[in-house]
Design a protein around this motif. Structure first.
Motif, mmCIF file in Angstrom:
data_model
loop_
_atom_site.group_PDB
_atom_site.id
_atom_site.type_symbol
_atom_site.label_atom_id
_atom_site.label_comp_id
_atom_site.label_asym_id
_atom_site.label_seq_id
_atom_site.Cartn_x
_atom_site.Cartn_y
_atom_site.Cartn_z
ATOM 1 N N ILE A 265 0.788 -1.126 -0.071
ATOM 2 C CA ILE A 265 -0.051 0.182 0.089
ATOM 3 C C ILE A 265 0.916 1.054 -0.070
ATOM 4 O O ILE A 265 1.767 1.340 0.693
ATOM 5 C CB ILE A 265 -0.720 -0.047 1.276
ATOM 6 N N ASN A 266 0.680 2.150 -0.937
ATOM 7 C CA ASN A 266 1.363 3.433 -1.155
ATOM 8 C C ASN A 266 0.481 4.649 -0.701
ATOM 9 O O ASN A 266 -0.541 4.598 -0.886
ATOM 10 C CB ASN A 266 1.765 3.539 -2.474
ATOM 11 N N GLU A 267 1.153 5.267 0.284
ATOM 12 C CA GLU A 267 0.335 6.362 1.014
ATOM 13 C C GLU A 267 0.786 7.761 0.415
ATOM 14 O O GLU A 267 2.128 7.703 0.272
ATOM 15 C CB GLU A 267 0.293 6.417 2.305
ATOM 16 N N SER A 268 -0.097 8.814 0.075
ATOM 17 C CA SER A 268 0.316 10.069 -0.407
ATOM 18 C C SER A 268 0.702 10.948 0.760
ATOM 19 O O SER A 268 0.493 10.639 2.132
ATOM 20 C CB SER A 268 -0.744 10.777 -1.086
ATOM 21 N N PHE A 270 -0.899 13.345 1.800
ATOM 22 C CA PHE A 270 -2.404 13.535 2.682
ATOM 23 C C PHE A 270 -3.092 12.240 2.882
ATOM 24 O O PHE A 270 -4.064 12.328 3.210
ATOM 25 C CB PHE A 270 -3.015 14.382 2.022
ATOM 26 N N ASN A 271 -2.230 11.128 2.689
ATOM 27 C CA ASN A 271 -2.671 9.710 3.298
ATOM 28 C C ASN A 271 -3.616 9.148 2.409
ATOM 29 O O ASN A 271 -4.354 8.230 2.988
ATOM 30 C CB ASN A 271 -3.177 9.828 4.747
ATOM 31 N N SER A 272 -3.679 9.451 1.145
ATOM 32 C CA SER A 272 -4.624 8.724 0.062
ATOM 33 C C SER A 272 -3.783 7.358 -0.198
ATOM 34 O O SER A 272 -2.740 7.299 0.112
ATOM 35 C CB SER A 272 -5.122 9.694 -1.072
ATOM 36 N N LYS A 273 -4.604 6.388 -0.493
ATOM 37 C CA LYS A 273 -3.830 5.051 -0.744
ATOM 38 C C LYS A 273 -4.101 4.604 -2.108
ATOM 39 O O LYS A 273 -5.260 4.645 -2.704
ATOM 40 C CB LYS A 273 -4.332 4.200 0.318
ATOM 41 N N LEU A 274 -3.328 3.878 -2.385
ATOM 42 C CA LEU A 274 -3.101 2.870 -3.664
ATOM 43 C C LEU A 274 -2.718 1.494 -3.244
ATOM 44 O O LEU A 274 -1.484 1.626 -2.515
ATOM 45 C CB LEU A 274 -2.518 3.408 -4.936
ATOM 46 N N GLU A 275 -3.340 0.473 -3.759
ATOM 47 C CA GLU A 275 -2.945 -0.802 -3.482
ATOM 48 C C GLU A 275 -2.185 -1.525 -4.739
ATOM 49 O O GLU A 275 -2.809 -1.439 -5.622
ATOM 50 C CB GLU A 275 -3.895 -1.824 -2.800
ATOM 51 N N VAL A 276 -1.068 -2.292 -4.533
ATOM 52 C CA VAL A 276 -0.553 -2.814 -5.685
ATOM 53 C C VAL A 276 0.047 -4.310 -5.420
ATOM 54 O O VAL A 276 0.522 -4.432 -4.307
ATOM 55 C CB VAL A 276 0.681 -1.761 -6.306
ATOM 56 N N GLN A 277 -0.063 -5.194 -6.079
ATOM 57 C CA GLN A 277 0.408 -6.439 -6.089
ATOM 58 C C GLN A 277 0.971 -6.952 -7.478
ATOM 59 O O GLN A 277 0.572 -6.692 -8.409
ATOM 60 C CB GLN A 277 -0.423 -7.447 -5.632
ATOM 61 N N VAL A 278 2.115 -7.778 -7.390
ATOM 62 C CA VAL A 278 2.593 -8.461 -8.777
ATOM 63 C C VAL A 278 1.498 -9.372 -9.300
ATOM 64 O O VAL A 278 1.169 -10.205 -8.473
ATOM 65 C CB VAL A 278 3.893 -9.110 -8.373
ATOM 66 N N ALA A 279 1.134 -9.057 -10.376
ATOM 67 C CA ALA A 279 0.322 -9.995 -11.130
ATOM 68 C C ALA A 279 1.084 -11.110 -11.699
ATOM 69 O O ALA A 279 0.734 -12.291 -11.636
ATOM 70 C CB ALA A 279 -0.451 -9.395 -11.985
ATOM 71 N N LYS A 280 2.200 -10.808 -12.529
ATOM 72 C CA LYS A 280 3.122 -11.876 -13.207
ATOM 73 C C LYS A 280 4.510 -11.317 -13.491
ATOM 74 O O LYS A 280 4.299 -10.050 -13.623
ATOM 75 C CB LYS A 280 2.492 -12.443 -14.366
#
Length: 317
Positions: A265-268, A270-280
């Protein structure tokens, strides 16, 4: 007041980044989305500044023109643009468009929750989960990302540090915050801006770098990082950024700091978030599964008064 033109828009923010979705732009003839993309800066030369510039917009606003798809396999087609012209692809824009279309009723929800969006970069499959007629999450996969070079020294007398060059949706320079005592928070915005200006000046010769990312991985054990991204004009990206998030994950993987088995999880600032995971993992690099959510902030009509002296607007950065 005289009304020369009227434009209806839906505004959406994705993790803090703002998008303006337009569905009723002037009609033109085109046989492919690529042809529309090529004609857009000329044919819509009046609409771009009118809808994106101040006093109706601001410097960080991205436009999304929604049109019927060319491909029979797609549900909708979209063209992205900013103050400088057209943009071939925008991950955040995809999230914004699918959110607006589903929540405003222009696209019917499907039991599968899967939709295909046509862009000039190809057709993008997205999964949009809905709950109580709201889009609860949007998931899509990225193009391959890869490390270009690591441990590059920064040539600047006032900053002794190094960085990695990562190719994600664009080329990014990734810096680690351990070389800087300032925390990534709004209260420290002044020294952060100073850092961004210094780095931008030092990277001046590398015109291919879209932005400089400052990465705080002090909470990496909890599966969280915090970043701030400075674009080449020194503007701050208004979200963690899909490209910067993938670039940071790729950088951490290259240094064996993180595992492909775990999401991040990456936070900005001002604490907004994006979630990322390796697909392949492919020969071209890592492909990621990105998860986010959009929120409609307004549905409005913009008018063009032919006597308005600021019809083309202005930008203050």
């Amino acid at each position: 007041m005289k009304i020369h033109k009227v434009y209806s828009t839906t505004d959406v923010h994705v993790a803090g980044e703002a998008f303006r979705i337009i569905k009723d732009a002037p009609f033109i003839h085109y046989q492919s989305l690529e042809e529309l993309y090529e004609q857009f800066p000329r044919v819509f030369a009046e609409e771009i500044p009118l809808l994106l510039n101040e006093p109706r917009g601001f410097a960080g606003l991205t436009g999304c023109l929604v049109v019927p798809p060319i491909s029979r396999e797609a549900d909708v087609a979209v063209l992205f643009f900013n103050h400088e012209g057209t943009v071939r692809f925008h991950y955040g824009g995809i999230v914004a468009v699918i959110t607006a279309l589903l929540e405003c009723g222009q696209l019917r929800p499907r039991p599968s929750n899967k939709y295909k969006i046509e862009t000039v970069s190809g057709e993008i499959m997205v999964t949009a989960m809905m709950e109580k007629e709201e889009v609860d999450s949007v998931v899509l996969e990225s193009e391959p990302c890869q490390v270009i070079e690591t441990n590059l020294p920064l040539a600047h007398p006032n900053l002794n540090t190094s960085y990695s060059l990562i190719q994600a949706d664009a080329l990014y320079a990734v810096f680690h915050k351990r070389d800087l005592s300032t925390e990534i928070q709004v209260e420290e915005l002044t020294p952060l801006r100073k850092w961004g200006k210094t780095v931008s000046e030092a990277l001046g010769q590398n015109t291919y770098v879209k932005g400089a990312i400052l990465l705080d991985d002090s909470r990496l054990e909890d599966g969280r990082i915090k970043t701030i991204t400075f674009l080449r004009d020194q503007a701050i990206l208004r979200s963690p950024g899909f490209g910067p998030t993938m670039a940071c994950y790729t950088d951490l993987l290259s240094k064996n700091r993180w595992s492909i088995e775990h999401s991040l999880i990456n936070e900005s600032i001002f604490n907004s978030k994006l979630e990322v995971q390796v697909a392949k993992l492919t020969e071209s690099g890592y492909q990621y599964r990105l998860k986010s959510r959009g929120f409609i902030t307004g549905i409005q009509n913009f008018l063009l008064d032919p006597t308005d002296p600021l019809a083309a607007g202005f930008l203050l950065k």
